[in-house]
Write a protein that holds these residues in place. Structure first.
Motif, PDB file in Angstrom:
ATOM      1  N   ASN A  79       0.828  -1.207   0.000  1.00 33.98           N
ATOM      2  CA  ASN A  79       0.000   0.000   0.000  1.00 33.98           C
ATOM      3  C   ASN A  79       0.864   1.260   0.000  1.00 33.98           C
ATOM      4  O   ASN A  79       0.534   2.250  -0.669  1.00 33.98           O
ATOM      5  N   TYR A  89       2.241   1.653  -3.581  1.00 33.09           N
ATOM      6  CA  TYR A  89       1.178   2.102  -4.489  1.00 33.09           C
ATOM      7  C   TYR A  89       0.915   3.590  -4.331  1.00 33.09           C
ATOM      8  O   TYR A  89       0.738   4.322  -5.305  1.00 33.09           O
ATOM      9  N   TYR A  90       0.889   4.035  -3.092  1.00 38.05           N
ATOM     10  CA  TYR A  90       0.646   5.457  -2.847  1.00 38.05           C
ATOM     11  C   TYR A  90       1.791   6.306  -3.381  1.00 38.05           C
ATOM     12  O   TYR A  90       1.576   7.318  -4.063  1.00 38.05           O
ATOM     13  N   VAL A 122       4.145   5.768  -5.706  1.00 36.29           N
ATOM     14  CA  VAL A 122       4.310   5.843  -7.169  1.00 36.29           C
ATOM     15  C   VAL A 122       3.121   6.517  -7.839  1.00 36.29           C
ATOM     16  O   VAL A 122       3.151   6.758  -9.053  1.00 36.29           O
ATOM     17  N   SER A 123       2.083   6.831  -7.077  1.00 36.70           N
ATOM     18  CA  SER A 123       0.935   7.540  -7.647  1.00 36.70           C
ATOM     19  C   SER A 123       1.103   9.054  -7.598  1.00 36.70           C
ATOM     20  O   SER A 123       0.225   9.790  -8.048  1.00 36.70           O
ATOM     21  N   VAL A 124       2.235   9.515  -7.050  1.00 37.14           N
ATOM     22  CA  VAL A 124       2.494  10.951  -6.935  1.00 37.14           C
ATOM     23  C   VAL A 124       3.423  11.370  -8.073  1.00 37.14           C
ATOM     24  O   VAL A 124       4.633  11.116  -8.015  1.00 37.14           O
ATOM     25  N   PRO A 125       2.908  12.025  -9.125  1.00 34.95           N
ATOM     26  CA  PRO A 125       3.729  12.357 -10.301  1.00 34.95           C
ATOM     27  C   PRO A 125       4.943  13.229  -9.975  1.00 34.95           C
ATOM     28  O   PRO A 125       6.031  13.023 -10.518  1.00 34.95           O
ATOM     29  N   TYR A 174       6.711  13.367  -7.315  1.00 38.30           N
ATOM     30  CA  TYR A 174       7.738  12.523  -6.713  1.00 38.30           C
ATOM     31  C   TYR A 174       8.483  11.722  -7.774  1.00 38.30           C
ATOM     32  O   TYR A 174       9.721  11.623  -7.749  1.00 38.30           O
ATOM     33  N   LEU A 175       7.750  11.149  -8.726  1.00 39.49           N
ATOM     34  CA  LEU A 175       8.368  10.327  -9.777  1.00 39.49           C
ATOM     35  C   LEU A 175       9.315  11.150 -10.653  1.00 39.49           C
ATOM     36  O   LEU A 175      10.436  10.721 -10.946  1.00 39.49           O
TER      37      LEU A 175
END
Length: 410
Positions: free
Chosen positions: A220, A223-224, A226-229, A231-232
């Motif tokens: 979890n 998943y959280y 890598v869902s933050v653009p 941050y990526l």
């Protein structure tokens, strides 16, 4: 509040020792190559061995740092890496593999610190004060790196053996570990009034968790994250910075030594580069942090732009330094200074971005994943790649030099 400043002060000193320890070897790289009879690409693997273990264990300590006592992780990590560094100085000449193993183990100890220390600062301060403290924390990176070159080379000169370069930082590491025992660890997110949701219970809340539940919790978290653009993309950009800084930090003194083969300043190269790394890094972090704090109120998305501009400016400076190293060494040194300065703009700003786009309970894990990616594709490989590229030409030129006794510039 005084206790908070004391905590940050200790963390900054530890970070200083952290980076001194990383680059002390680079300050005595020639001596190590001769002692263990290494070629250039193999000596580049020394940094790779450290970084590989560092990046592999960063996610482990990131996971633990979001669930267990961060203070205990830091204290144990400091004791471990200081002890292994000290032991590595006693490795005998024909046991090169043991020296590589020791460098790998040092990475494990430092991973326990680097992943959780910024999250403690984030829980002590907020807003502009947090940005200032993060910048202060990351001043230790260029200063520590530069001092690593200087202290390493000077200790080797004073005691006539390169091994003494590895016996300096462990003493202060043990002192810092003892001092940090008396620090009060802040509550996660307490400074921001963030409460943990019931569906996000972790091992810290219930030590009887099963392995399956723990894995589910980690999944979890990932998943959280890598869902933050934002941050990526900042992680991708920071990876490029790590690749460049890794190669520059490891090979610049070596390159300049070849370029200045006829120069009287050849013996001062490690000192010069160490001073440049210190001052350039400090100026770069100061430019990045102050620009961010000044402009963020007007432009909410300015931080990534500051990082990108810093990298763009560093590119021509690096090329100029490489091209003019032999013919105009002073201009080359100035451009090396500028390259390090503008690359260092990223240090505090990237971490500050992470701290305000990731929730408190997942910051250590996010920091660990960023370390894993940026070092895997960055400074874990760049020293080896750069060291391997000129290996064949250098062998050919050195062979020619032996036969003709002529000076060759690189």
């Amino acid at each position: 509040m005084i206790g908070s400043y004391f905590t940050v002060g200790i963390l900054c000193i530890i970070n200083l020792l952290n980076y001194m320890d990383r680059y002390t070897i680079a300050g005595v790289l020639n001596d190590i190559q001769k002692f263990f009879d290494m070629d250039k690409s193999t000596s580049g693997l020394l940094q790779t061995a450290f970084i590989v273990s560092y990046m592999i264990f960063a996610p482990v300590f990131g996971f633990l740092g979001d669930r267990y006592s961060r203070k205990i992780l830091i204290v144990l990590g400091i004791i471990f890496w200081s002890g292994v560094t000290l032991l590595s100085s006693f490795v005998q000449q024909h046991h090169t593999y043991l020296f590589f193993i020791c460098r790998s183990l040092v990475g494990i100890g430092e991973a326990s610190y680097s992943t959780v220390a910024p999250t403690i600062i984030a829980d002590l301060f907020s807003g502009k004060k947090r940005s200032t403290m993060i910048a202060l924390f990351y001043f230790a990176i260029p200063v520590g790196s530069g001092l690593g070159y200087i202290v390493g080379s000077q200790m080797a000169t004073i005691f006539k053996h390169w091994q003494w370069a590895l016996r300096f930082t462990p003493v202060f590491g043990f002192i810092c570990a003892i001092s940090f025992i008396f620090v009060n660890e802040p509550k996660r997110g307490g400074n921001e009034g963030v409460e943990r949701h019931n569906d996000d219970i972790t091992v810290q809340d219930n030590h009887s968790f099963s392995i399956g539940q723990t894995i589910q919790s980690l999944k979890n978290d990932v998943y959280y994250i890598v869902s933050v653009p934002t941050y990526l993309f900042t992680t991708l950009g920071f990876t490029c910075v790590c690749f460049s800084i890794g190669a520059l930090s490891w090979w610049t003194p070596y390159y300049m030594e070849y370029a200045l083969v006829d120069s009287s300043s050849k013996d001062k190269i490690n000192f010069i580069f160490g001073a440049i790394a210190c001052v350039g890094g400090i100026v770069g972090v100061l430019i990045g942090s102050s620009s961010s704090q000044f402009l963020r109120g007007r432009y909410s998305t300015i931080d990534p732009i500051i990082c990108g501009v810093g990298v763009l400016i560093s590119i021509p400076c690096t090329f100029i330094a490489i091209y003019l190293a032999r013919s105009h060494p002073m201009i080359a040194w100035i451009n090396i200074f500028l390259a390090i300065t503008f690359l260092s703009v990223n240090w505090s700003v990237v971490v500050d971005i992470l701290l305000y786009v990731i929730v408190p309970e997942r910051r250590a894990t996010a920091q660990a994943i960023q370390i894993l990616i940026s070092h895997t594709l960055g400074d874990a490989t760049s020293p080896f790649i750069v060291g391997a590229i000129p290996a064949l030409p250098l062998q050919m030129v050195e062979h020619k030099m032996e036969n003709t006794n002529t000076n060759v510039s690189y």
